[in-house]
Each structure stands twice: as structure tokens, then as C-alpha cells.
Motif scaffolding. Structure first.
Motif, PDB file in Angstrom:
ATOM      1  N   CYS A 163      55.568  -9.778  51.897  1.00  0.00           N
ATOM      2  CA  CYS A 163      55.173  -9.322  50.568  1.00  0.00           C
ATOM      3  C   CYS A 163      55.665  -7.905  50.296  1.00  0.00           C
ATOM      4  N   ASP A 164      55.548  -7.033  51.292  1.00  0.00           N
ATOM      5  CA  ASP A 164      56.026  -5.654  51.122  1.00  0.00           C
ATOM      6  C   ASP A 164      57.525  -5.624  50.852  1.00  0.00           C
ATOM      7  N   ALA A 165      58.274  -6.447  51.581  1.00  0.00           N
ATOM      8  CA  ALA A 165      59.727  -6.476  51.408  1.00  0.00           C
ATOM      9  C   ALA A 165      60.095  -7.006  50.025  1.00  0.00           C
ATOM     10  N   VAL A 166      59.366  -7.997  49.540  1.00  0.00           N
ATOM     11  CA  VAL A 166      59.614  -8.524  48.195  1.00  0.00           C
ATOM     12  C   VAL A 166      59.364  -7.439  47.154  1.00  0.00           C
ATOM     13  N   VAL A 167      58.240  -6.738  47.264  1.00  0.00           N
ATOM     14  CA  VAL A 167      57.902  -5.672  46.299  1.00  0.00           C
ATOM     15  C   VAL A 167      58.923  -4.545  46.361  1.00  0.00           C
ATOM     16  N   ASP A 168      59.395  -4.218  47.564  1.00  0.00           N
ATOM     17  CA  ASP A 168      60.367  -3.126  47.743  1.00  0.00           C
ATOM     18  C   ASP A 168      61.780  -3.516  47.339  1.00  0.00           C
ATOM     19  N   GLY A 169      62.021  -4.791  47.090  1.00  0.00           N
ATOM     20  CA  GLY A 169      63.358  -5.245  46.732  1.00  0.00           C
ATOM     21  C   GLY A 169      64.312  -5.310  47.907  1.00  0.00           C
ATOM     22  N   ASP A 170      63.783  -5.366  49.132  1.00  0.00           N
ATOM     23  CA  ASP A 170      64.609  -5.460  50.334  1.00  0.00           C
ATOM     24  C   ASP A 170      64.868  -6.928  50.625  1.00  0.00           C
ATOM     25  N   LYS A 171      65.905  -7.473  50.014  1.00  0.00           N
ATOM     26  CA  LYS A 171      66.141  -8.911  50.078  1.00  0.00           C
ATOM     27  C   LYS A 171      66.403  -9.403  51.491  1.00  0.00           C
ATOM     28  N   ALA A 172      67.171  -8.639  52.266  1.00  0.00           N
ATOM     29  CA  ALA A 172      67.486  -9.085  53.622  1.00  0.00           C
ATOM     30  C   ALA A 172      66.219  -9.210  54.465  1.00  0.00           C
ATOM     31  N   LYS A 173      65.353  -8.211  54.371  1.00  0.00           N
ATOM     32  CA  LYS A 173      64.112  -8.270  55.139  1.00  0.00           C
ATOM     33  C   LYS A 173      63.187  -9.351  54.600  1.00  0.00           C
ATOM     34  N   ALA A 174      63.126  -9.457  53.285  1.00  0.00           N
ATOM     35  CA  ALA A 174      62.274 -10.484  52.694  1.00  0.00           C
ATOM     36  C   ALA A 174      62.718 -11.877  53.129  1.00  0.00           C
ATOM     37  N   ASP A 175      64.013 -12.116  53.130  1.00  0.00           N
ATOM     38  CA  ASP A 175      64.522 -13.424  53.541  1.00  0.00           C
ATOM     39  C   ASP A 175      64.205 -13.704  55.009  1.00  0.00           C
ATOM     40  N   ALA A 176      64.353 -12.681  55.857  1.00  0.00           N
ATOM     41  CA  ALA A 176      64.072 -12.857  57.285  1.00  0.00           C
ATOM     42  C   ALA A 176      62.588 -13.132  57.520  1.00  0.00           C
ATOM     43  N   GLU A 177      61.730 -12.379  56.835  1.00  0.00           N
ATOM     44  CA  GLU A 177      60.286 -12.576  56.992  1.00  0.00           C
ATOM     45  C   GLU A 177      59.855 -13.935  56.432  1.00  0.00           C
ATOM     46  N   TRP A 178      60.463 -14.331  55.330  1.00  0.00           N
ATOM     47  CA  TRP A 178      60.147 -15.636  54.761  1.00  0.00           C
ATOM     48  C   TRP A 178      60.502 -16.760  55.730  1.00  0.00           C
ATOM     49  N   GLN A 179      61.661 -16.650  56.357  1.00  0.00           N
ATOM     50  CA  GLN A 179      62.058 -17.692  57.305  1.00  0.00           C
ATOM     51  C   GLN A 179      61.098 -17.750  58.489  1.00  0.00           C
ATOM     52  N   ARG A 180      60.588 -16.598  58.923  1.00  0.00           N
ATOM     53  CA  ARG A 180      59.585 -16.580  59.987  1.00  0.00           C
ATOM     54  C   ARG A 180      58.335 -17.349  59.565  1.00  0.00           C
ATOM     55  N   ILE A 181      57.917 -17.136  58.330  1.00  0.00           N
ATOM     56  CA  ILE A 181      56.727 -17.817  57.826  1.00  0.00           C
ATOM     57  C   ILE A 181      56.958 -19.322  57.750  1.00  0.00           C
ATOM     58  N   VAL A 182      58.091 -19.732  57.219  1.00  0.00           N
ATOM     59  CA  VAL A 182      58.414 -21.158  57.099  1.00  0.00           C
ATOM     60  C   VAL A 182      58.421 -21.820  58.475  1.00  0.00           C
ATOM     61  N   THR A 183      59.113 -21.181  59.425  1.00  0.00           N
ATOM     62  CA  THR A 183      59.207 -21.738  60.781  1.00  0.00           C
ATOM     63  C   THR A 183      57.838 -21.757  61.444  1.00  0.00           C
ATOM     64  N   GLY A 184      57.096 -20.666  61.287  1.00  0.00           N
ATOM     65  CA  GLY A 184      55.785 -20.585  61.901  1.00  0.00           C
ATOM     66  C   GLY A 184      54.812 -21.608  61.344  1.00  0.00           C
ATOM     67  N   ALA A 185      54.829 -21.804  60.035  1.00  0.00           N
ATOM     68  CA  ALA A 185      53.929 -22.787  59.420  1.00  0.00           C
ATOM     69  C   ALA A 185      54.238 -24.192  59.915  1.00  0.00           C
ATOM     70  N   THR A 186      55.520 -24.511  60.043  1.00  0.00           N
ATOM     71  CA  THR A 186      55.915 -25.829  60.545  1.00  0.00           C
ATOM     72  C   THR A 186      55.474 -26.015  61.989  1.00  0.00           C
ATOM     73  N   LEU A 187      55.686 -24.996  62.818  1.00  0.00           N
ATOM     74  CA  LEU A 187      55.290 -25.067  64.225  1.00  0.00           C
ATOM     75  C   LEU A 187      53.788 -25.224  64.362  1.00  0.00           C
ATOM     76  N   ALA A 188      53.032 -24.443  63.592  1.00  0.00           N
ATOM     77  CA  ALA A 188      51.574 -24.499  63.683  1.00  0.00           C
ATOM     78  C   ALA A 188      51.053 -25.873  63.276  1.00  0.00           C
ATOM     79  N   ARG A 189      51.596 -26.416  62.211  1.00  0.00           N
ATOM     80  CA  ARG A 189      51.127 -27.733  61.762  1.00  0.00           C
ATOM     81  C   ARG A 189      51.450 -28.799  62.805  1.00  0.00           C
ATOM     82  N   SER A 190      52.629 -28.697  63.414  1.00  0.00           N
ATOM     83  CA  SER A 190      53.001 -29.680  64.443  1.00  0.00           C
ATOM     84  C   SER A 190      52.121 -29.555  65.681  1.00  0.00           C
TER      85      SER A 190
END
Length: 255
Positions: A163-190
């Protein structure tokens, strides 16, 4: 694609208490805010009873449990004092979070890998008491694996860095953090965990993360209380609910 489960909104009322405590009186009342949020469409209420009682107080937790009609999510550090209060209050859920007195807000996820020996008996006591345990952790595979081993039925993914990266406009960091969330959510559900998310979410990021089918609950507080100063709490809850619904609806188009 199977239909995604409904997405719940938990409203955190901590900062109603922060405003109250600035003057040391009884108003504004966080319990009144909780009741209003539920009337406007919140699915539950979250409150963090900190060791220093900087916002929510013991009596707030007791009143929330007694007066609200929706589930109470009791955020707390893993201390003997907090465990005793939680067992006495018997909320629907306890979310174990890291806590340091000098921090302004919760700065990161709980280190369940490093603290597993301490956390195990806390989780067991709460499970035995019929209280659902959630662990507030980063979307890190090692932390998620340990959460499952500790028999915590729920994790809440810390979304602050994204969220901080999105607000700051840091696209590279936001994309990396988003991918962590996507991967983590999938792993946790599995791994059989129920997946929640929270920290730093606003209308935009809530709509985005609502499109992840693994996530079934968002807990949002500070941003909503700030918005409520301008448009009222009921309207803020309805607007957040609408943003989440738009995000969830994207899954139907994908399917």
C-alpha cells in the motif's frame, strides 16, 4: 473457475478511541462507531488492545463484545496479560500481532518462525477456548508454513509495504510486493489456512486486492476513520464495501 467466497469487511475502530483519548473523556465512543459501521454494512469489528492502552481500553473490549451483533476480532500481542483478557472476553477471533511501544502503528508481520515456541501455547489455549486465532504475518513462505504447523486456522497478510509503494508511486516496489501477496495468498490457501489481509488499505488498494479469490476478509481502520471526518462513517463504510464488491466482481469476468 469455482465461485470465490464472499469478501468480508472488518472495520477497525482503534482511532475513534485515539481521538477520544486526546481529551481524556468518553467521546467519541468507539462502540458507537462500531454499531454505526455494522448498520452501514460492516461484517465485523476489529480493535487492538495495546499494552500501553494508547487507544482501545479494557472496558472498550468488554463493551464491544457485549453490544455488537457481528464478530469481534481482538488484536493483541502474545503476552500473558493479553491472553487472560482474551480468555475472559471470549471474542470471535484473536489476531496475534507484533507490538513495540515506540512504534506509531504495527510496522511489520509477526515472526512466527522465530517465536514459534512462545506462540504455540498461546494458540493452543485460544483454540481450546473456541476462539479463532489469526496470525498477522508477511506474505513470506516460511512464515506461512509455520502458521500452518502451529495450527492457527487463519492468517492475515500484512499489506502495508504494498500500500505504501502504491501511494508513493513506486511501481517497481508495488509490483514486487503485490506478487508476494498473490503468491503468499495462494500458498496459504493450499495449506488449508483462511486468508485475510489488512494494513494501509484504501479504496483503490481494497478494490485491487478484492480480486484475489483466496482472500475472504479485509480489515481496514485508519484510512476509513480519516475519510469519515469528511463524509461520515456510514458513507465511508458503504463506499469501501462498493470498492470491494467491484474488485470481487472482476473474478466473474475472469471466469
Amino acid at each position: 473457475m469455482p465461485k470465490a467466497p464472499p469478501l468480508r469487511l472488518g472495520v477497525n475502530v482503534d482511532h475513534v478511541a485515539t481521538l477520544r483519548n486526546a481529551r481524556g473523556g468518553d467521546r467519541p465512543d468507539p462502540v458507537r462507531a462500531a454499531l454505526l459501521a455494522i448498520e452501514a454494512g460492516a461484517d465485523g469489528i476489529t480493535a487492538h488492545l495495546r499494552e500501553d492502552r494508547r487507544h482501545i481500553r479494557d472496558e472498550d473490549m468488554a463493551r464491544l463484545k457485549a453490544e455488537i451483533s457481528k464478530p469481534l476480532n481482538f488484536e493483541m500481542a502474545a503476552t500473558a496479560d493479553m491472553l487472560a483478557i482474551a480468555l475472559r472476553t471470549k471474542p470471535h477471533a484473536v489476531c496475534l500481532v507484533p507490538e513495540r511501544r515506540e512504534e506509531l502503528t504495527t510496522e511489520g508481520g509477526l515472526d512466527v518462525v522465530g517465536q514459534h515456541n512462545t506462540l504455540a501455547p498461546f494458540i493452543a489455549r485460544l483454540n481450546d477456548a473456541g476462539v479463532r486465532v489469526s496470525l498477522f504475518i508477511a506474505a513470506d513462505p516460511a512464515q506461512i508454513d509455520m502458521a500452518a504447523k502451529l495450527r492457527a486456522p487463519v492468517i492475515e497478510i500484512h499489506t502495508g509495504a504494498w500500500c505504501d509503494a502504491v501511494v508513493d508511486g513506486d511501481k517497481a516496489k508495488a509490483d514486487a510486493e503485490w506478487q508476494r501477496i498473490v503468491t503468499g495468498a495462494t500458498l496459504a490457501r493450499s495449506a488449508g489456512l483462511e486468508v485475510h489481509a489488512g494494513h494501509g488499505l484504501d479504496y483503490v488498494t481494497a478494490e485491487t486486492i478484492a480480486a484475489l479469490p483466496e482472500i475472504v476478509e479485509l480489515n481496514i481502520g485508519y484510512y476509513m476513520m480519516g475519510e469519515a471526518l469528511f463524509v461520515g462513517l456510514a458513507q465511508t463504510v458503504r463506499t469501501m464495501r462498493a470498492a470491494m464488491d467491484r474488485g470481487r466482481a472482476k473474478l466473474e469476468h475472469i471466469a
